[in-house]
Design a protein around this motif. Structure first.
Motif, PDB file in Angstrom:
ATOM      1  N   VAL A  53      27.179   1.751  47.697  1.00 37.74           N
ATOM      2  CA  VAL A  53      27.622   0.988  46.605  1.00 37.74           C
ATOM      3  C   VAL A  53      27.054  -0.203  46.548  1.00 37.74           C
ATOM      4  O   VAL A  53      26.680  -1.115  47.422  1.00 37.74           O
ATOM      5  CB  VAL A  53      29.211   0.993  46.866  1.00 37.74           C
ATOM      6  CG1 VAL A  53      29.774   0.064  45.725  1.00 37.74           C
ATOM      7  CG2 VAL A  53      29.785   2.065  47.006  1.00 37.74           C
ATOM      8  N   ALA A  54      26.531  -0.554  45.317  1.00 40.45           N
ATOM      9  CA  ALA A  54      25.857  -1.934  45.005  1.00 40.45           C
ATOM     10  C   ALA A  54      27.048  -2.764  44.129  1.00 40.45           C
ATOM     11  O   ALA A  54      27.796  -2.083  43.438  1.00 40.45           O
ATOM     12  CB  ALA A  54      24.700  -1.640  44.310  1.00 40.45           C
ATOM     13  N   ALA A  55      27.115  -3.905  44.475  1.00 44.18           N
ATOM     14  CA  ALA A  55      28.112  -5.083  44.022  1.00 44.18           C
ATOM     15  C   ALA A  55      27.680  -6.219  43.634  1.00 44.18           C
ATOM     16  O   ALA A  55      26.518  -6.556  44.421  1.00 44.18           O
ATOM     17  CB  ALA A  55      29.695  -4.893  44.700  1.00 44.18           C
ATOM     18  N   PRO A  56      28.064  -6.999  42.855  1.00 43.57           N
ATOM     19  CA  PRO A  56      27.733  -8.491  42.546  1.00 43.57           C
ATOM     20  C   PRO A  56      27.634  -9.045  43.807  1.00 43.57           C
ATOM     21  O   PRO A  56      26.962  -9.893  44.237  1.00 43.57           O
ATOM     22  CB  PRO A  56      28.588  -9.018  41.537  1.00 43.57           C
ATOM     23  CG  PRO A  56      29.093  -7.647  40.801  1.00 43.57           C
ATOM     24  CD  PRO A  56      29.177  -6.512  41.678  1.00 43.57           C
ATOM     25  N   HIS A  57      28.898  -8.864  44.730  1.00 43.90           N
ATOM     26  CA  HIS A  57      29.054  -9.732  45.933  1.00 43.90           C
ATOM     27  C   HIS A  57      29.367  -8.772  47.231  1.00 43.90           C
ATOM     28  O   HIS A  57      29.689  -7.686  46.931  1.00 43.90           O
ATOM     29  CB  HIS A  57      30.234 -10.654  45.892  1.00 43.90           C
ATOM     30  CG  HIS A  57      30.109 -11.603  44.604  1.00 43.90           C
ATOM     31  ND1 HIS A  57      29.399 -12.753  44.618  1.00 43.90           N
ATOM     32  CD2 HIS A  57      30.766 -11.347  43.446  1.00 43.90           C
ATOM     33  CE1 HIS A  57      29.362 -13.096  43.491  1.00 43.90           C
ATOM     34  NE2 HIS A  57      29.962 -12.489  42.813  1.00 43.90           N
ATOM     35  N   ARG A  58      29.159  -8.800  48.275  1.00 42.00           N
ATOM     36  CA  ARG A  58      29.183  -8.246  49.293  1.00 42.00           C
ATOM     37  C   ARG A  58      30.537  -7.663  49.824  1.00 42.00           C
ATOM     38  O   ARG A  58      30.650  -6.479  50.246  1.00 42.00           O
ATOM     39  CB  ARG A  58      28.510  -8.849  50.834  1.00 42.00           C
ATOM     40  CG  ARG A  58      29.432 -10.049  51.197  1.00 42.00           C
ATOM     41  CD  ARG A  58      28.788 -10.523  52.588  1.00 42.00           C
ATOM     42  NE  ARG A  58      29.721 -11.679  53.122  1.00 42.00           N
ATOM     43  CZ  ARG A  58      29.419 -13.145  52.825  1.00 42.00           C
ATOM     44  NH1 ARG A  58      28.695 -13.218  51.809  1.00 42.00           N
ATOM     45  NH2 ARG A  58      30.322 -14.000  53.248  1.00 42.00           N
ATOM     46  N   ALA A  59      31.392  -8.527  49.673  1.00 44.43           N
ATOM     47  CA  ALA A  59      32.919  -8.145  49.924  1.00 44.43           C
ATOM     48  C   ALA A  59      33.139  -6.837  49.044  1.00 44.43           C
ATOM     49  O   ALA A  59      34.065  -6.033  49.742  1.00 44.43           O
ATOM     50  CB  ALA A  59      33.973  -9.208  49.658  1.00 44.43           C
ATOM     51  N   GLU A  60      32.978  -6.805  47.840  1.00 40.79           N
ATOM     52  CA  GLU A  60      33.193  -5.835  46.859  1.00 40.79           C
ATOM     53  C   GLU A  60      32.454  -4.311  47.392  1.00 40.79           C
ATOM     54  O   GLU A  60      32.981  -3.491  47.538  1.00 40.79           O
ATOM     55  CB  GLU A  60      32.604  -5.962  45.617  1.00 40.79           C
ATOM     56  CG  GLU A  60      33.549  -7.116  44.939  1.00 40.79           C
ATOM     57  CD  GLU A  60      32.822  -7.632  43.698  1.00 40.79           C
ATOM     58  OE1 GLU A  60      31.576  -7.876  43.804  1.00 40.79           O
ATOM     59  OE2 GLU A  60      33.443  -8.149  42.667  1.00 40.79           O
ATOM     60  N   ILE A  95      34.928   2.245  40.173  1.00 45.69           N
ATOM     61  CA  ILE A  95      34.316   1.291  40.711  1.00 45.69           C
ATOM     62  C   ILE A  95      33.142   0.718  39.759  1.00 45.69           C
ATOM     63  O   ILE A  95      32.591  -0.220  39.656  1.00 45.69           O
ATOM     64  CB  ILE A  95      33.573   1.685  41.921  1.00 45.69           C
ATOM     65  CG1 ILE A  95      34.633   1.926  42.802  1.00 45.69           C
ATOM     66  CG2 ILE A  95      32.125   0.983  42.527  1.00 45.69           C
ATOM     67  CD1 ILE A  95      34.107   2.897  44.145  1.00 45.69           C
ATOM     68  N   GLU A  96      32.583   1.529  39.061  1.00 46.20           N
ATOM     69  CA  GLU A  96      31.526   1.241  37.944  1.00 46.20           C
ATOM     70  C   GLU A  96      32.015   0.670  36.461  1.00 46.20           C
ATOM     71  O   GLU A  96      31.393  -0.242  36.208  1.00 46.20           O
ATOM     72  CB  GLU A  96      30.773   2.550  37.630  1.00 46.20           C
ATOM     73  CG  GLU A  96      30.202   3.079  38.644  1.00 46.20           C
ATOM     74  CD  GLU A  96      28.877   3.754  38.610  1.00 46.20           C
ATOM     75  OE1 GLU A  96      28.531   4.427  37.285  1.00 46.20           O
ATOM     76  OE2 GLU A  96      27.947   3.988  39.249  1.00 46.20           O
ATOM     77  N   GLN A  97      33.251   0.914  36.450  1.00 46.99           N
ATOM     78  CA  GLN A  97      33.869   0.028  35.389  1.00 46.99           C
ATOM     79  C   GLN A  97      34.360  -1.528  35.738  1.00 46.99           C
ATOM     80  O   GLN A  97      34.287  -2.262  34.859  1.00 46.99           O
ATOM     81  CB  GLN A  97      35.513   0.697  35.023  1.00 46.99           C
ATOM     82  CG  GLN A  97      35.215   2.061  34.324  1.00 46.99           C
ATOM     83  CD  GLN A  97      36.542   2.863  34.037  1.00 46.99           C
ATOM     84  OE1 GLN A  97      37.670   2.313  34.717  1.00 46.99           O
ATOM     85  NE2 GLN A  97      36.516   3.802  33.354  1.00 46.99           N
ATOM     86  N   GLN A  98      34.221  -1.670  37.244  1.00 46.70           N
ATOM     87  CA  GLN A  98      34.314  -3.051  37.511  1.00 46.70           C
ATOM     88  C   GLN A  98      33.075  -3.701  37.735  1.00 46.70           C
ATOM     89  O   GLN A  98      32.802  -4.741  38.474  1.00 46.70           O
ATOM     90  CB  GLN A  98      35.032  -3.041  38.745  1.00 46.70           C
ATOM     91  CG  GLN A  98      36.416  -2.583  38.494  1.00 46.70           C
ATOM     92  CD  GLN A  98      37.493  -2.722  39.890  1.00 46.70           C
ATOM     93  OE1 GLN A  98      37.426  -3.715  40.388  1.00 46.70           O
ATOM     94  NE2 GLN A  98      37.603  -1.379  40.485  1.00 46.70           N
ATOM     95  N   GLY A  99      32.019  -3.153  37.477  1.00 42.43           N
ATOM     96  CA  GLY A  99      30.553  -3.694  37.442  1.00 42.43           C
ATOM     97  C   GLY A  99      29.808  -3.276  38.644  1.00 42.43           C
ATOM     98  O   GLY A  99      28.511  -3.653  39.115  1.00 42.43           O
TER      99      GLY A  99
END
Length: 133
Positions: free
Chosen positions: A94-101, A67-71
């Motif tokens: 989990v924090a991600a650039p977008h909500r779906a992720e 997950i961290e490798q994907q940002g």
């Protein structure tokens, strides 16, 4: 960078949330698992969690790394020891650039943790003691 903790210390949800906040993330998804009183018709009075700490930490690292490798960023805290009703047993964020992720990855982390990480629970129910994960 991820934050992974298995400890008998109480989980502070606000502190865990702060570890997820960063300008690069537009979505933060969190799951908080608490000790519930009823599972169907079975009444629980308390739960005791135990873990194989070194193996559990390695497994959590394996879950967080892709997950961290994907940002994304992963935060996991799991309690051990005796917990009473309504105590927080686990936090996954989990924090991600977008909500779906963020949604997808958070569900993946908690589901995988439940199946692959050596953390066990001893449920003290009104009729008997049960073991699970």
């Amino acid at each position: 960078m991820h934050y992974l903790r298995i400890s008998d210390a109480p989980i502070d949800v606000g502190e865990m949330y702060q570890q997820l906040v960063a300008p690069e993330y537009g979505g933060i998804d969190m799951f908080v698992g608490t000790v519930r009183q009823w599972t169907g018709k079975i009444e629980t009075t308390k739960i005791e969690y135990s873990a194989y700490h070194s193996m559990a930490e390695k497994q959590l690292e394996k879950i967080a790394a892709p997950i961290e490798q994907q940002g994304g960023r992963v935060v996991v805290a799991h309690r051990t020891g005796q917990l009473v009703l309504s105590d927080i047993a686990v936090f996954v964020g989990v924090a991600a650039p977008h909500r779906a992720e963020a949604f997808k990855w958070c569900q993946y982390v908690i589901d995988t943790l439940k199946h692959e990480v050596p953390i066990w629970k001893k449920e003290y129910d009104t009729d008997k003691i049960r073991w699970g994960n």
